[in-house]
Design an enzyme around this catalytic site. Structure first.
Site, PDB file in Angstrom:
ATOM      1  N   ASN A  11       0.875  -1.176   0.000  1.00  0.00           N
ATOM      2  CA  ASN A  11       0.000   0.000   0.000  1.00  0.00           C
ATOM      3  C   ASN A  11       0.911   1.224   0.000  1.00  0.00           C
ATOM      4  O   ASN A  11       1.519   1.545   1.019  1.00  0.00           O
ATOM      5  CB  ASN A  11      -0.876  -0.057   1.264  1.00  0.00           C
ATOM      6  CG  ASN A  11      -1.700   1.192   1.462  1.00  0.00           C
ATOM      7  OD1 ASN A  11      -1.740   2.084   0.613  1.00  0.00           O
ATOM      8  ND2 ASN A  11      -2.371   1.268   2.606  1.00  0.00           N
ATOM      9  N   TRP A  12       0.986   1.879  -1.154  1.00  0.00           N
ATOM     10  CA  TRP A  12       1.923   3.010  -1.270  1.00  0.00           C
ATOM     11  C   TRP A  12       1.380   4.294  -0.657  1.00  0.00           C
ATOM     12  O   TRP A  12       2.050   5.307  -0.622  1.00  0.00           O
ATOM     13  CB  TRP A  12       2.300   3.225  -2.743  1.00  0.00           C
ATOM     14  CG  TRP A  12       3.216   2.172  -3.289  1.00  0.00           C
ATOM     15  CD1 TRP A  12       3.739   1.110  -2.609  1.00  0.00           C
ATOM     16  CD2 TRP A  12       3.739   2.080  -4.628  1.00  0.00           C
ATOM     17  NE1 TRP A  12       4.543   0.363  -3.439  1.00  0.00           N
ATOM     18  CE2 TRP A  12       4.567   0.938  -4.682  1.00  0.00           C
ATOM     19  CE3 TRP A  12       3.591   2.842  -5.786  1.00  0.00           C
ATOM     20  CZ2 TRP A  12       5.238   0.543  -5.838  1.00  0.00           C
ATOM     21  CZ3 TRP A  12       4.253   2.459  -6.948  1.00  0.00           C
ATOM     22  CH2 TRP A  12       5.070   1.313  -6.970  1.00  0.00           C
ATOM     23  N   LYS A  13       0.127   4.257  -0.214  1.00  0.00           N
ATOM     24  CA  LYS A  13      -0.490   5.426   0.434  1.00  0.00           C
ATOM     25  C   LYS A  13      -0.252   6.686  -0.414  1.00  0.00           C
ATOM     26  O   LYS A  13      -0.256   6.592  -1.633  1.00  0.00           O
ATOM     27  CB  LYS A  13       0.021   5.561   1.875  1.00  0.00           C
ATOM     28  CG  LYS A  13      -0.199   4.269   2.668  1.00  0.00           C
ATOM     29  CD  LYS A  13       0.009   4.408   4.144  1.00  0.00           C
ATOM     30  CE  LYS A  13      -0.245   3.069   4.823  1.00  0.00           C
ATOM     31  NZ  LYS A  13      -0.058   3.104   6.259  1.00  0.00           N
ATOM     32  N   GLU A  99      -6.791   4.292   8.150  1.00  0.00           N
ATOM     33  CA  GLU A  99      -6.566   5.729   7.908  1.00  0.00           C
ATOM     34  C   GLU A  99      -7.803   6.354   7.265  1.00  0.00           C
ATOM     35  O   GLU A  99      -8.119   7.516   7.518  1.00  0.00           O
ATOM     36  CB  GLU A  99      -5.316   5.924   7.033  1.00  0.00           C
ATOM     37  CG  GLU A  99      -4.053   5.685   7.850  1.00  0.00           C
ATOM     38  CD  GLU A  99      -2.858   5.196   7.058  1.00  0.00           C
ATOM     39  OE1 GLU A  99      -2.864   5.305   5.811  1.00  0.00           O
ATOM     40  OE2 GLU A  99      -1.905   4.699   7.687  1.00  0.00           O
ATOM     41  N   GLY A 236       2.748  -1.157   4.344  1.00  0.00           N
ATOM     42  CA  GLY A 236       2.834   0.259   4.015  1.00  0.00           C
ATOM     43  C   GLY A 236       4.280   0.673   3.818  1.00  0.00           C
ATOM     44  O   GLY A 236       4.855   0.513   2.738  1.00  0.00           O
ATOM     45  N   GLY A 237       4.888   1.174   4.888  1.00  0.00           N
ATOM     46  CA  GLY A 237       6.239   1.729   4.826  1.00  0.00           C
ATOM     47  C   GLY A 237       7.249   0.866   4.082  1.00  0.00           C
ATOM     48  O   GLY A 237       7.989   1.362   3.219  1.00  0.00           O
TER      49      GLY A 237
HETATM   50  P1  PGA Z   1       2.811  -0.051   7.752  1.00  0.00           P
HETATM   51  O1  PGA Z   1       1.340   0.170   7.144  1.00  0.00           O
HETATM   52  O2  PGA Z   1       3.368  -1.269   7.106  1.00  0.00           O
HETATM   53  O3  PGA Z   1       3.578   1.203   7.376  1.00  0.00           O
HETATM   54  O4  PGA Z   1       2.655  -0.198   9.216  1.00  0.00           O
HETATM   55  C1  PGA Z   1       0.492  -0.902   6.939  1.00  0.00           C
HETATM   56  C2  PGA Z   1      -0.791  -0.426   6.303  1.00  0.00           C
HETATM   57  O5  PGA Z   1      -1.245   0.672   6.622  1.00  0.00           O
HETATM   58  O6  PGA Z   1      -1.379  -1.130   5.458  1.00  0.00           O
END
Ligand code: PGA
Length: 253
Positions: A11-13, A99, A236-237
């Site tokens: 998930n590149w957000k 989020e 994510g990160g």
């Molecule tokens: P994170 O995020 O790996 O940065 O904790 C996970 C996500 O929000 O899907």
């Protein structure tokens, strides 16, 4: 051994311009070439979907979006419909991410409508649920998750949900560096599978993939993936850098 094919999803957000996204996708394509035992998905921003789709067209990497609206079209300024995501090359859509719930007013009811719209357009929803730190400390983890899953999947019938993926993402573990232990993840995943079994039957629950998300990184992916009910990761990160993300995809080696 389950026959559920693991899914490692990035998930590149709200990261990466078009150029950066295409470069990352290109690098990832080379780094995961030949991987068949694990399914790989990346979810870039809306504006970069089509470009990334073109870049990964000849690779097994699947494209996902991070959100969508439940209506097929209309006067909904700033929103994107399921068919538009399909048109841009998406196979998956992440829905109900914490989020979105926390900052953008997403509720169990809107997630329910979005899952329905995604399924109708042939997208695989990655349905996210998770408890906050306060809820965990109050001993409410299972009741919170049960409510999210029951409301999110309310009035669905089994055949609607064949492509569904569930992602358990404890809110306290997202972007915090604090990962759930493998035992905590397994306990929740087994509970969710039992709950899904009660709702839709044990066969379905056994086929259903349940991903773990929350600070997954190369140093913890292997032990999480070794848990019998953990069928993949939503990352994510650690998905932003192709080299790091590819290490997650290659967790078995
Ligand atoms: P994170 O995020 O790996 O940065 O904790 C996970 C996500 O929000 O899907």
């Amino acid at each position: 051994m389950s026959n559920r094919r693991p899914l490692i999803a990035g998930n590149w957000k709200m990261h990466k311009t078009g150029k950066e996204a295409v470069e990352a996708a290109k690098a990832l394509k080379a780094l995961v070439a030949g991987v068949t035992s694990v399914e790989v998905m990346i979810a870039p921003t809306f504006t970069t979907l089509a470009q990334v789709s073109a870049e990964i067209a000849t690779s097994p990497i699947a494209l996902g979006a991070q959100n969508m609206h439940w209506e097929p079209k209309g006067a909904f300024t700033g929103e994107i419909a399921a068919d538009m995501l399909v048109d841009a090359g998406c196979r998956y859509v992440i829905l109900g991410h914490s989020e979105r719930r926390q900052f953008f007013g997403e509720t169990d009811q809107t997630v329910n409508k979005k899952i329905r719209a995604a399924v109708q357009s042939g997208l695989s929803p990655v349905f996210c649920i998770g408890e906050s730190e306060a809820e965990r400390e109050a001993g409410q983890t299972f009741s919170v998750l049960d409510k999210q899953i029951r409301k999110g999947l309310e009035s669905f019938v089994l055949q609607d949900l064949q492509a569904l993926v569930v992602a358990y993402e404890p809110v306290w573990a997202i972007g915090t560096g604090k990962t759930a232990t493998k035992e905590q993840a397994q306990e929740v995943h087994a509970h969710l599978r039992a709950e899904l079994g009660q709702m839709f039957g044990a066969d379905f629950a056994q086929r259903m993939r349940i991903l773990y998300g929350g600070s997954v990184k190369p140093s913890n992916v292997k032990e999480l993936m070794a848990m019998p009910d953990v069928d993949g990761a939503l990352v994510g990160g650690a998905s932003l850098d192709p080299e790091t993300f590819s290490q997650l995809v290659h967790y078995q080696s």
